[in-house]
Write an enzyme that holds these catalytic residues in place. Structure first.
Site, mmCIF file in Angstrom:
data_model
loop_
_atom_site.group_PDB
_atom_site.id
_atom_site.type_symbol
_atom_site.label_atom_id
_atom_site.label_comp_id
_atom_site.label_asym_id
_atom_site.label_seq_id
_atom_site.Cartn_x
_atom_site.Cartn_y
_atom_site.Cartn_z
ATOM 1 N N LYS A 69 38.178 74.439 61.093
ATOM 2 C CA LYS A 69 37.823 73.075 61.486
ATOM 3 C C LYS A 69 39.017 72.489 62.220
ATOM 4 C CE LYS A 69 36.591 68.516 59.719
ATOM 5 N NZ LYS A 69 36.562 67.634 58.537
ATOM 6 N N TYR A 119 41.231 73.849 57.625
ATOM 7 C CA TYR A 119 41.329 72.611 58.397
ATOM 8 C C TYR A 119 42.659 72.596 59.147
ATOM 9 C CZ TYR A 119 40.270 67.647 59.304
ATOM 10 O OH TYR A 119 39.951 66.443 59.892
#
Length: 309
Positions: free
Chosen positions: A158, A133
């Site tokens: 992400k 992330y």
């Protein structure tokens, strides 16, 4: 494990005395599976990972794995300090998770190369596939993104930063790297209310996205996703104008509403989600009333779209 399509990030419900409500969580997960996402990401940002004890985390991940029963993959959040991330990663594997979302390191800022070493440190401790992330203090450059390809269990990135030009650079660097895993590596749009940026991200090859709206208005979230896929500009613009843009305007009024307002929406839909945990604050009564009106307007627009189809 390259993920495609619409992704669910379930909430973690709490009782009024502060305990995790696993019965409501199981019901919530079942509803999310029924909405048809390609994967569930539990105990992540929307699921208030940072507020969970290790045992609560185990309970949440175990419940999600049991309820889904293999129908969709279950990813679990992990993060914090390097060793803490390892500990939670181990707990996720023991609890039946299929993969991990690695959140940014706690407090510490470093270089992109240092972030790669952090990812390596966690990846070496678990067989589970990892999605990294990128947000806050965890920022990759093109060289660091390509370096992730050499970590065989790192499956994707992400993005939660919203810098489309920088993300284009990462996607292009990986896809043109010549690495054997370049074509299979995944990219996810992880911005809050990603529906607002989905068209921009699709234009650079990032088609999958997380939808917090799926947690409380799966009818609207799935209709929007199908409209985007079908290239139905009228439906996309109508749902943006009547629901998503007003929702984001309300969300932006209070820090932390990316979780609290979603939880309020789930309560409006009949799930006893309970409060958020500190330092988040619950949505005010006036804001919940405004959210109900936004939901009603979005659903009215959806009915009109379906009637006209």
């Amino acid at each position: 494990m390259r993920l495609q399509g619409l992704l669910s990030f379930p909430l973690t419900p709490f009782t009024e005395d502060g305990k995790v409500n696993l019965a409501v969580f199981a019901e919530h997960v079942e509803q999310q599976v029924a909405a048809g996402p390609s994967a569930l990401f539990v105990a992540c940002g929307t699921g208030e990972f940072t507020s969970l004890s290790l045992q609560e985390y185990r309970d949440v991940v175990t419940t999600a794995a049991q309820v889904t029963a293999g129908r969709v993959p279950v990813f679990a959040g992990t993060g914090g300090g390097a060793q803490m991330a390892r500990d939670f990663a181990a707990a996720a594997a023991e609890s039946g998770a299929d993969g991990l979302l690695l959140l940014p390191p706690y407090l510490v800022s470093s270089t992109p190369a240092g972030l790669v070493e952090h990812v390596r440190f966690v990846a070496e401790s678990t067989p589970l596939p990892i999605t990294v992330y990128q947000r806050a203090n965890a920022v990759l450059d093109q060289a660091a993104a390509v370096a992730l390809l050499d970590l065989p269990t790192v499956a994707g990135i992400k993005d939660g930063r919203g810098d489309v030009s920088a993300m284009l650079g990462l996607v292009t660097a990986i896809r043109t790297s010549g690495h054997p895993r370049a074509a299979s590596f995944g990219f996810l749009n992880g911005l809050p209310t990603a529906e607002l940026s989905v068209q921009a991200y699709r234009s650079i090859g990032v088609e999958s996205y997380s939808s917090a709206v799926l947690c409380f208005a799966p009818d609207i979230a799935t209709a929007f996703y199908e409209a985007v896929r079908a290239g139905d500009a009228n439906a996309v613009q109508t749902l943006l104008a009547t629901f998503y843009l007003p929702f984001v305007a309300l969300r932006d009024q209070v820090p932390g509403y990316a979780v609290a307002l979603v939880k309020a929406g789930a309560r409006l839909e009949g799930l006893d989600m309970g409060p958020v945990r500190p330092p988040l604050v619950d949505a005010s009564a006036a804001h919940v009333e405004r959210l109900a009106a936004i939901l009603a307007a979005g659903r009215a627009a959806l009915r009109d779209l379906r009637a006209a189809a």
